[in-house]
Design a protein around this motif. Structure first.
Motif, PDB file in Angstrom:
ATOM      1  N   GLU A   1       0.776  -1.199   0.129  1.00  0.00           N
ATOM      2  CA  GLU A   1      -0.082  -0.010   0.041  1.00  0.00           C
ATOM      3  C   GLU A   1       0.770   1.266  -0.025  1.00  0.00           C
ATOM      4  OE1 GLU A   1      -2.984   1.067  -0.414  1.00  0.00           O
ATOM      5  OE2 GLU A   1      -3.969  -1.091  -0.805  1.00  0.00           O
ATOM      6  N   HIS A   2       2.028   1.185   0.456  1.00  0.00           N
ATOM      7  CA  HIS A   2       2.987   2.344   0.550  1.00  0.00           C
ATOM      8  C   HIS A   2       3.199   2.972  -0.813  1.00  0.00           C
ATOM      9  CE1 HIS A   2       3.083   1.982   4.954  1.00  0.00           C
ATOM     10  NE2 HIS A   2       4.180   1.101   4.719  1.00  0.00           N
ATOM     11  N   GLN A   3       3.216   1.954  -1.881  1.00  0.00           N
ATOM     12  CA  GLN A   3       3.610   2.130  -3.303  1.00  0.00           C
ATOM     13  C   GLN A   3       2.428   2.941  -3.761  1.00  0.00           C
ATOM     14  OE1 GLN A   3       4.096  -2.049  -4.865  1.00  0.00           O
ATOM     15  NE2 GLN A   3       6.373  -1.409  -4.783  1.00  0.00           N
ATOM     16  N   ARG A   4       1.088   2.631  -3.196  1.00  0.00           N
ATOM     17  CA  ARG A   4       0.143   3.619  -3.557  1.00  0.00           C
ATOM     18  C   ARG A   4       0.120   4.974  -3.345  1.00  0.00           C
ATOM     19  NH1 ARG A   4      -5.323   2.058  -4.771  1.00  0.00           N
ATOM     20  NH2 ARG A   4      -5.025  -0.080  -3.577  1.00  0.00           N
ATOM     21  N   THR A   5       0.777   5.072  -1.885  1.00  0.00           N
ATOM     22  CA  THR A   5       1.003   6.367  -1.442  1.00  0.00           C
ATOM     23  C   THR A   5       1.895   7.112  -2.094  1.00  0.00           C
ATOM     24  OG1 THR A   5       0.227   5.642   0.818  1.00  0.00           O
ATOM     25  CG2 THR A   5       1.628   7.688   0.734  1.00  0.00           C
ATOM     26  N   ILE A   6       2.946   6.526  -2.680  1.00  0.00           N
ATOM     27  CA  ILE A   6       4.281   7.315  -3.294  1.00  0.00           C
ATOM     28  C   ILE A   6       3.556   7.797  -4.489  1.00  0.00           C
ATOM     29  CG2 ILE A   6       6.205   6.771  -4.757  1.00  0.00           C
ATOM     30  CD1 ILE A   6       7.095   4.598  -2.535  1.00  0.00           C
ATOM     31  N   GLU A   7       2.396   7.173  -5.229  1.00  0.00           N
ATOM     32  CA  GLU A   7       1.832   7.638  -6.332  1.00  0.00           C
ATOM     33  C   GLU A   7       1.065   9.067  -5.951  1.00  0.00           C
ATOM     34  OE1 GLU A   7       2.089   6.751  -9.710  1.00  0.00           O
ATOM     35  OE2 GLU A   7       3.449   5.101  -9.026  1.00  0.00           O
TER      36      GLU A   7
END
Length: 221
Positions: free
Chosen positions: A164-170
């Motif tokens: 989910e952290h990858q979504r936050t990076i986006e």
């Protein structure tokens, strides 16, 4: 040429086994012997040493090996990535600069061997790479990209809980006004093209070789 291919295949097999055995001495010997035969660490990385890590990872997933063995092999793999980076720094087979990549393993995730292999391969392919390491705070990806004028931000997540952290990076990339200016790539064991599409990432890769190819494709867009 056939003899050279046979020699490289031999070293690839030995390299994979040395990683699976977590045998640092064997890794050093293989690297030295291969170099004497004109075969670089870069050549052995993807089809030899990385294959050993991949096989070990599969065995771990099947419950055939355990975490301590995986950690030991990951530590030994650092010998390989260090040698690859020495070759890159010395000139080796590095092409002209293709672009700048900021990459790291997201916070709350300590797994970084796959990311480290990608870093070595990207450098060998001609990219300037800023490796943020592991357990990286999400804003740091964006801040570093701005600082160095990155073309690509790459994030690795090896756990379903850290994906989910990858979504936050986006989201952070969008908030910084960088969407479309800086490309984003995601990777990691639980990550897929479907996940990349869902969160709006520009690219996805399964291994170091596909990581380089995808990075080159994104730079060309």
């Amino acid at each position: 040429m056939k003899g050279e291919e046979m020699a490289e295949n031999k070293y690839n097999e030995l390299a994979a086994q040395a990683i699976m055995d977590a045998d640092g001495d064997a890794v050093e010997e293989i690297l030295d012997d291969a170099k004497a035969d004109g075969i670089t660490a870069v050549q052995l990385l993807q089809e030899g040493f990385a294959k050993g890590m991949e096989e070990l990872g599969d065995a771990f997933a099947e419950g055939e090996v355990f975490l301590p063995e995986l950690i030991m092999a990951s530590e030994v793999m650092k010998i390989v990535t260090a040698r690859v980076e020495e070759e890159v720094a010395a000139g080796g087979k590095v092409a002209e600069k293709k672009g700048t990549v900021v990459i790291g393993t997201v916070k709350e995730d300590v797994h970084d061997i796959g990311k480290s292999i990608c870093v070595s391969m990207l450098k060998a392919a001609g990219f300037d790479v800023y490796d943020l390491g592991k357990q990286v705070e999400l804003q740091d990806f964006v801040d570093k990209a701005i600082e160095v004028g990155a073309d690509i931000i790459g994030s690795s997540a090896l756990l379903t809980t850290t994906m989910e952290h990858q979504r936050t990076i986006e989201e952070l990339v969008k908030e910084a006004g960088l969407k479309g200016k800086v490309k984003t790539m995601v990777g990691g064991a639980p990550v897929s093209q479907l996940w990349a599409d869902q969160i709006g990432a520009d690219g996805f890769s399964t291994d170091a070789m596909s990581c380089c190819k995808k990075a080159e494709e994104l730079i060309a867009i």
